[in-house]
Design a protein around this motif. Structure first.
Motif, short mmCIF file in Angstrom:
data_model
loop_
_atom_site.label_atom_id
_atom_site.label_comp_id
_atom_site.label_asym_id
_atom_site.label_seq_id
_atom_site.Cartn_x
_atom_site.Cartn_y
_atom_site.Cartn_z
N ILE A 24 1.05 0.15 7.98
CA ILE A 24 0.86 -0.47 6.64
C ILE A 24 2.11 -1.23 6.43
O ILE A 24 2.35 -1.86 7.28
N ALA A 25 1.52 -2.06 5.35
CA ALA A 25 2.84 -3.49 4.68
C ALA A 25 3.95 -2.79 4.41
O ALA A 25 4.14 -1.89 3.79
N ARG A 26 5.02 -2.90 4.82
CA ARG A 26 6.57 -3.07 4.39
C ARG A 26 6.74 -3.16 2.67
O ARG A 26 6.06 -4.58 2.44
N ASP A 27 7.53 -2.60 2.09
CA ASP A 27 7.72 -2.36 0.76
C ASP A 27 8.27 -3.42 0.95
O ASP A 27 9.66 -3.83 1.28
N VAL A 28 8.72 -4.09 -0.63
CA VAL A 28 9.39 -5.33 -0.59
C VAL A 28 10.49 -4.46 -1.91
O VAL A 28 9.79 -4.11 -3.16
N LEU A 29 11.99 -5.37 -1.22
CA LEU A 29 12.60 -4.11 -1.97
C LEU A 29 13.59 -5.31 -3.04
O LEU A 29 13.90 -4.34 -3.63
N ARG A 30 12.68 -6.12 -2.93
CA ARG A 30 13.60 -7.56 -4.05
C ARG A 30 12.82 -7.88 -5.19
O ARG A 30 11.41 -8.18 -4.35
N SER A 31 12.93 -8.37 -6.57
CA SER A 31 11.95 -8.26 -7.32
C SER A 31 12.08 -9.91 -7.45
O SER A 31 12.93 -10.80 -6.29
N ARG A 32 10.85 -10.52 -7.42
CA ARG A 32 10.30 -11.43 -7.74
C ARG A 32 11.77 -12.35 -9.02
O ARG A 32 11.55 -13.67 -8.12
N ASP A 33 12.14 -11.90 -9.33
CA ASP A 33 13.21 -12.71 -10.62
C ASP A 33 14.77 -12.84 -9.39
O ASP A 33 14.99 -13.64 -9.82
N GLU A 34 14.56 -12.43 -8.29
CA GLU A 34 15.61 -12.02 -7.19
C GLU A 34 15.72 -13.37 -6.53
O GLU A 34 16.10 -13.87 -6.15
N LEU A 35 14.10 -14.18 -6.69
CA LEU A 35 14.34 -15.05 -5.50
C LEU A 35 15.41 -15.81 -5.47
O LEU A 35 15.89 -16.32 -3.58
N GLY A 36 16.26 -16.58 -6.45
CA GLY A 36 16.85 -17.36 -6.23
C GLY A 36 18.51 -16.61 -6.01
O GLY A 36 18.98 -17.11 -4.73
N ALA A 37 18.61 -15.73 -6.29
CA ALA A 37 20.02 -15.39 -5.39
C ALA A 37 19.73 -14.80 -4.43
O ALA A 37 21.07 -14.96 -2.82
N VAL A 38 18.75 -13.97 -3.94
CA VAL A 38 18.78 -14.04 -1.87
C VAL A 38 18.90 -15.21 -1.47
O VAL A 38 18.94 -14.98 -0.22
N LEU A 39 18.19 -16.12 -1.47
CA LEU A 39 17.47 -17.82 -1.07
C LEU A 39 19.12 -17.87 -1.53
O LEU A 39 19.72 -18.75 0.02
N ASP A 40 20.49 -17.89 -2.35
CA ASP A 40 21.90 -18.62 -2.19
C ASP A 40 22.80 -17.49 -1.47
O ASP A 40 23.16 -18.54 -0.26
N GLU A 41 22.06 -16.51 -1.29
CA GLU A 41 23.00 -15.72 -0.21
C GLU A 41 22.32 -15.60 1.00
O GLU A 41 23.66 -15.67 1.63
N LEU A 42 21.23 -16.11 1.19
CA LEU A 42 21.36 -16.59 2.90
C LEU A 42 21.66 -17.92 3.50
O LEU A 42 22.23 -17.70 4.16
N HIS A 43 21.78 -18.41 2.36
CA HIS A 43 21.93 -19.67 2.59
C HIS A 43 23.91 -20.06 2.89
O HIS A 43 23.77 -20.74 3.43
N GLU A 44 24.30 -18.61 1.87
CA GLU A 44 25.86 -18.69 2.10
C GLU A 44 25.99 -18.55 3.53
O GLU A 44 26.99 -18.46 4.48
N ASP A 45 25.60 -17.84 4.09
CA ASP A 45 25.79 -17.16 5.06
C ASP A 45 24.85 -17.68 6.91
O ASP A 45 25.85 -18.16 7.27
N TRP A 46 24.36 -18.58 5.97
CA TRP A 46 23.91 -19.39 7.50
C TRP A 46 24.82 -20.80 7.37
O TRP A 46 25.19 -20.92 7.99
N GLU A 47 25.37 -20.54 6.00
CA GLU A 47 27.00 -21.80 5.80
C GLU A 47 27.67 -21.29 6.85
O GLU A 47 28.49 -21.89 7.83
N ARG A 48 27.88 -19.88 7.04
CA ARG A 48 29.48 -19.47 7.17
C ARG A 48 29.24 -19.31 8.46
O ARG A 48 30.15 -20.08 9.68
N SER A 49 27.95 -18.57 9.09
CA SER A 49 27.77 -18.22 10.70
C SER A 49 27.21 -19.95 11.48
O SER A 49 27.76 -20.00 12.41
N THR A 50 27.26 -21.23 10.77
CA THR A 50 27.11 -22.45 11.26
C THR A 50 28.49 -23.76 11.41
O THR A 50 27.82 -25.32 11.73
#
Length: 111
Positions: free
Chosen positions: A66-92
């Motif tokens: 079964i397909a996984r549930d998508v827990l974040r909305s389309r409108d949250e895409l920018g915020a999700v990408l910002d969170e991912l980028h901040e973590d990547w910046e911190r970890s590298t």
């Protein structure tokens, strides 16, 4: 787990997680075969990326075929990408700091 965020670290998976996040959030669908078909990622790579996205709260857990549930909305895409980028910046950050100090890649001889 990242000690600062409680989420799995991205490191070398950053770009694939971003690419799959864009696809999954814009389409609001997270089946492994769908992601593989639209990204060209292998089965194992797709599974790893979706598992990381689960740890980030973007998609739900795997449930057989079964397909996984998508827990974040389309409108949250920018915020999700910002969170991912901040973590990547911190970890590298250590890589950028070493490069600024003149460190060379492993195996590169003396100057």
């Amino acid at each position: 787990m990242s000690t600062q965020t409680g989420r799995p670290p991205l490191h070398e998976d950053y770009w694939d997680v971003c690419k799959v996040s864009v696809l999954v959030l814009t389409q609001q669908f997270a089946a492994q075969s769908f992601v593989m078909r639209h990204t060209g990622l292998s089965y194992d790579r797709t599974r790893r990326v979706l598992d990381l996205m689960e740890g980030w709260g973007i998609v739900g857990p795997a449930d057989g075929t079964i397909a996984r549930d998508v827990l974040r909305s389309r409108d949250e895409l920018g915020a999700v990408l910002d969170e991912l980028h901040e973590d990547w910046e911190r970890s590298t950050a250590w890589i950028r700091a070493a490069a600024a100090e003149g460190a060379r890649p492993v195996g590169e001889g003396p100057r």
